[in-house]
Design a protein around this motif. Structure first.
Motif, PDB file in Angstrom:
ATOM      1  N   ARG A  48     -81.627  11.413 -65.596  1.00 41.15           N
ATOM      2  CA  ARG A  48     -82.272  11.677 -64.310  1.00 41.15           C
ATOM      3  C   ARG A  48     -82.890  10.371 -63.833  1.00 41.15           C
ATOM      4  O   ARG A  48     -83.325   9.547 -64.640  1.00 41.15           O
ATOM      5  N   ASN A  49     -82.975  10.197 -62.541  1.00 44.52           N
ATOM      6  CA  ASN A  49     -83.647   9.042 -61.964  1.00 44.52           C
ATOM      7  C   ASN A  49     -85.155   9.233 -62.140  1.00 44.52           C
ATOM      8  O   ASN A  49     -85.708  10.240 -61.717  1.00 44.52           O
ATOM      9  N   ARG A  50     -85.795   8.261 -62.735  1.00 42.14           N
ATOM     10  CA  ARG A  50     -87.239   8.339 -62.962  1.00 42.14           C
ATOM     11  C   ARG A  50     -88.032   7.611 -61.881  1.00 42.14           C
ATOM     12  O   ARG A  50     -89.253   7.652 -61.856  1.00 42.14           O
ATOM     13  N   ASN A  51     -87.332   6.939 -60.991  1.00 38.84           N
ATOM     14  CA  ASN A  51     -87.977   6.173 -59.932  1.00 38.84           C
ATOM     15  C   ASN A  51     -88.579   7.103 -58.884  1.00 38.84           C
ATOM     16  O   ASN A  51     -87.930   8.034 -58.427  1.00 38.84           O
ATOM     17  N   GLU A  52     -89.797   6.844 -58.513  1.00 40.51           N
ATOM     18  CA  GLU A  52     -90.438   7.566 -57.414  1.00 40.51           C
ATOM     19  C   GLU A  52     -90.754   6.544 -56.335  1.00 40.51           C
ATOM     20  O   GLU A  52     -91.835   5.973 -56.302  1.00 40.51           O
ATOM     21  N   ASP A  53     -89.774   6.328 -55.478  1.00 43.04           N
ATOM     22  CA  ASP A  53     -89.877   5.327 -54.429  1.00 43.04           C
ATOM     23  C   ASP A  53     -90.579   5.924 -53.209  1.00 43.04           C
ATOM     24  O   ASP A  53     -90.282   7.044 -52.807  1.00 43.04           O
ATOM     25  N   ARG A  54     -91.450   5.191 -52.602  1.00 40.87           N
ATOM     26  CA  ARG A  54     -92.166   5.740 -51.445  1.00 40.87           C
ATOM     27  C   ARG A  54     -91.329   5.730 -50.169  1.00 40.87           C
ATOM     28  O   ARG A  54     -91.700   6.322 -49.176  1.00 40.87           O
ATOM     29  N   PHE A  55     -90.181   5.047 -50.185  1.00 38.69           N
ATOM     30  CA  PHE A  55     -89.321   4.985 -48.998  1.00 38.69           C
ATOM     31  C   PHE A  55     -88.118   5.925 -49.081  1.00 38.69           C
ATOM     32  O   PHE A  55     -87.703   6.481 -48.087  1.00 38.69           O
ATOM     33  N   ALA A  56     -87.531   6.058 -50.262  1.00 37.35           N
ATOM     34  CA  ALA A  56     -86.345   6.905 -50.403  1.00 37.35           C
ATOM     35  C   ALA A  56     -86.188   7.328 -51.858  1.00 37.35           C
ATOM     36  O   ALA A  56     -86.431   6.538 -52.769  1.00 37.35           O
ATOM     37  N   ASN A  57     -85.791   8.549 -52.049  1.00 35.03           N
ATOM     38  CA  ASN A  57     -85.509   9.088 -53.379  1.00 35.03           C
ATOM     39  C   ASN A  57     -84.156   9.783 -53.349  1.00 35.03           C
ATOM     40  O   ASN A  57     -84.024  10.949 -53.701  1.00 35.03           O
ATOM     41  N   ASP A  58     -83.146   9.050 -52.922  1.00 34.14           N
ATOM     42  CA  ASP A  58     -81.818   9.624 -52.717  1.00 34.14           C
ATOM     43  C   ASP A  58     -81.027   9.830 -53.999  1.00 34.14           C
ATOM     44  O   ASP A  58     -80.110  10.637 -54.034  1.00 34.14           O
ATOM     45  N   VAL A  59     -81.355   9.105 -55.048  1.00 34.57           N
ATOM     46  CA  VAL A  59     -80.590   9.166 -56.287  1.00 34.57           C
ATOM     47  C   VAL A  59     -81.290  10.102 -57.274  1.00 34.57           C
ATOM     48  O   VAL A  59     -82.464   9.930 -57.573  1.00 34.57           O
ATOM     49  N   ASP A  60     -80.532  11.084 -57.759  1.00 35.59           N
ATOM     50  CA  ASP A  60     -81.076  12.037 -58.733  1.00 35.59           C
ATOM     51  C   ASP A  60     -80.630  11.739 -60.162  1.00 35.59           C
ATOM     52  O   ASP A  60     -81.373  11.962 -61.108  1.00 35.59           O
ATOM     53  N   VAL A  61     -79.393  11.247 -60.320  1.00 37.77           N
ATOM     54  CA  VAL A  61     -78.809  11.046 -61.648  1.00 37.77           C
ATOM     55  C   VAL A  61     -78.048   9.722 -61.664  1.00 37.77           C
ATOM     56  O   VAL A  61     -77.398   9.359 -60.683  1.00 37.77           O
ATOM     57  N   ILE A  62     -78.140   9.026 -62.800  1.00 34.96           N
ATOM     58  CA  ILE A  62     -77.438   7.747 -62.975  1.00 34.96           C
ATOM     59  C   ILE A  62     -76.571   7.826 -64.226  1.00 34.96           C
ATOM     60  O   ILE A  62     -77.017   8.322 -65.263  1.00 34.96           O
ATOM     61  N   VAL A  63     -75.340   7.320 -64.111  1.00 36.16           N
ATOM     62  CA  VAL A  63     -74.457   7.148 -65.261  1.00 36.16           C
ATOM     63  C   VAL A  63     -74.271   5.652 -65.454  1.00 36.16           C
ATOM     64  O   VAL A  63     -74.032   4.911 -64.498  1.00 36.16           O
ATOM     65  N   TYR A  64     -74.404   5.199 -66.702  1.00 35.62           N
ATOM     66  CA  TYR A  64     -74.135   3.809 -67.048  1.00 35.62           C
ATOM     67  C   TYR A  64     -73.176   3.817 -68.233  1.00 35.62           C
ATOM     68  O   TYR A  64     -73.445   4.466 -69.253  1.00 35.62           O
ATOM     69  N   ALA A  65     -72.053   3.124 -68.099  1.00 33.35           N
ATOM     70  CA  ALA A  65     -71.078   3.062 -69.183  1.00 33.35           C
ATOM     71  C   ALA A  65     -70.537   1.647 -69.304  1.00 33.35           C
ATOM     72  O   ALA A  65     -70.532   0.887 -68.331  1.00 33.35           O
ATOM     73  N   GLU A  66     -70.102   1.306 -70.501  1.00 33.59           N
ATOM     74  CA  GLU A  66     -69.470   0.013 -70.755  1.00 33.59           C
ATOM     75  C   GLU A  66     -68.101   0.247 -71.375  1.00 33.59           C
ATOM     76  O   GLU A  66     -67.919   1.166 -72.182  1.00 33.59           O
ATOM     77  N   PHE A  67     -67.174  -0.643 -70.988  1.00 35.29           N
ATOM     78  CA  PHE A  67     -65.804  -0.574 -71.466  1.00 35.29           C
ATOM     79  C   PHE A  67     -65.365  -1.957 -71.913  1.00 35.29           C
ATOM     80  O   PHE A  67     -65.750  -2.962 -71.320  1.00 35.29           O
ATOM     81  N   GLU A  68     -64.538  -2.005 -72.939  1.00 37.51           N
ATOM     82  CA  GLU A  68     -64.055  -3.284 -73.480  1.00 37.51           C
ATOM     83  C   GLU A  68     -63.252  -4.077 -72.460  1.00 37.51           C
ATOM     84  O   GLU A  68     -63.286  -5.300 -72.464  1.00 37.51           O
ATOM     85  N   ASN A  69     -62.509  -3.367 -71.576  1.00 39.70           N
ATOM     86  CA  ASN A  69     -61.630  -4.039 -70.627  1.00 39.70           C
ATOM     87  C   ASN A  69     -61.145  -3.039 -69.576  1.00 39.70           C
ATOM     88  O   ASN A  69     -61.513  -1.865 -69.620  1.00 39.70           O
ATOM     89  N   GLU A  70     -60.324  -3.506 -68.661  1.00 40.95           N
ATOM     90  CA  GLU A  70     -59.781  -2.647 -67.587  1.00 40.95           C
ATOM     91  C   GLU A  70     -58.968  -1.486 -68.147  1.00 40.95           C
ATOM     92  O   GLU A  70     -59.007  -0.385 -67.632  1.00 40.95           O
ATOM     93  N   ALA A  71     -58.201  -1.756 -69.200  1.00 40.25           N
ATOM     94  CA  ALA A  71     -57.375  -0.697 -69.793  1.00 40.25           C
ATOM     95  C   ALA A  71     -58.246   0.441 -70.314  1.00 40.25           C
ATOM     96  O   ALA A  71     -57.893   1.615 -70.150  1.00 40.25           O
ATOM     97  N   ALA A  72     -59.369   0.123 -70.923  1.00 39.05           N
ATOM     98  CA  ALA A  72     -60.282   1.151 -71.430  1.00 39.05           C
ATOM     99  C   ALA A  72     -60.884   1.955 -70.283  1.00 39.05           C
ATOM    100  O   ALA A  72     -61.015   3.182 -70.376  1.00 39.05           O
ATOM    101  N   LEU A  73     -61.237   1.286 -69.179  1.00 40.12           N
ATOM    102  CA  LEU A  73     -61.769   1.988 -68.004  1.00 40.12           C
ATOM    103  C   LEU A  73     -60.699   2.903 -67.399  1.00 40.12           C
ATOM    104  O   LEU A  73     -60.984   4.056 -67.046  1.00 40.12           O
ATOM    105  N   LYS A  74     -59.468   2.430 -67.313  1.00 40.77           N
ATOM    106  CA  LYS A  74     -58.376   3.257 -66.782  1.00 40.77           C
ATOM    107  C   LYS A  74     -58.123   4.468 -67.686  1.00 40.77           C
ATOM    108  O   LYS A  74     -57.877   5.570 -67.198  1.00 40.77           O
ATOM    109  N   ALA A  75     -58.185   4.265 -68.995  1.00 44.61           N
ATOM    110  CA  ALA A  75     -57.991   5.370 -69.933  1.00 44.61           C
ATOM    111  C   ALA A  75     -59.098   6.415 -69.773  1.00 44.61           C
ATOM    112  O   ALA A  75     -58.843   7.626 -69.844  1.00 44.61           O
TER     113      ALA A  75
END
Length: 101
Positions: A48-75
């Motif tokens: 969940r987004n933990r930021n409480e911004d006084r101007f905008a709170n448009d983001v509710d959820v964030i995904v962060y992922a890492e991949f070894e290379n383009e082939a892994a991202l495509k897979a």
């Protein structure tokens, strides 16, 4: 967080989501958590987004992922779990913004 690199090719994948209804945020997080089980993912986080911004709170959820290379991202994107996740999350979300770097 893992900092092991493969020839400097590591790809960072960040996706921001907003929900149509705040009551669905936990279900969105749960659905997105499935993505961490895809074998080509090197590192995965969803929160969940933990930021409480006084101007905008448009983001509710964030995904962060890492991949070894383009082939892994495509897979990752071609995996059945990715489609299963879309089937769960898409009806619940409003906005989706993705970036790879």
């Amino acid at each position: 967080m893992s900092d092991k690199k493969s020839n400097g090719q590591i790809i960072r994948h960040v996706v921001f989501f907003s929900s149509k209804d705040a009551k669905d945020i936990d279900q969105i997080v749960e659905g997105l958590s499935m993505l961490g089980t895809i074998p080509s993912v090197k590192h995965f986080e969803v929160s969940r987004n933990r930021n409480e911004d006084r101007f905008a709170n448009d983001v509710d959820v964030i995904v962060y992922a890492e991949f070894e290379n383009e082939a892994a991202l495509k897979a990752y994107r071609a995996h059945q779990i990715y489609q299963d996740c879309i089937d769960i999350v898409r009806p619940l979300r409003e906005m989706r913004i993705a970036a790879d770097f």
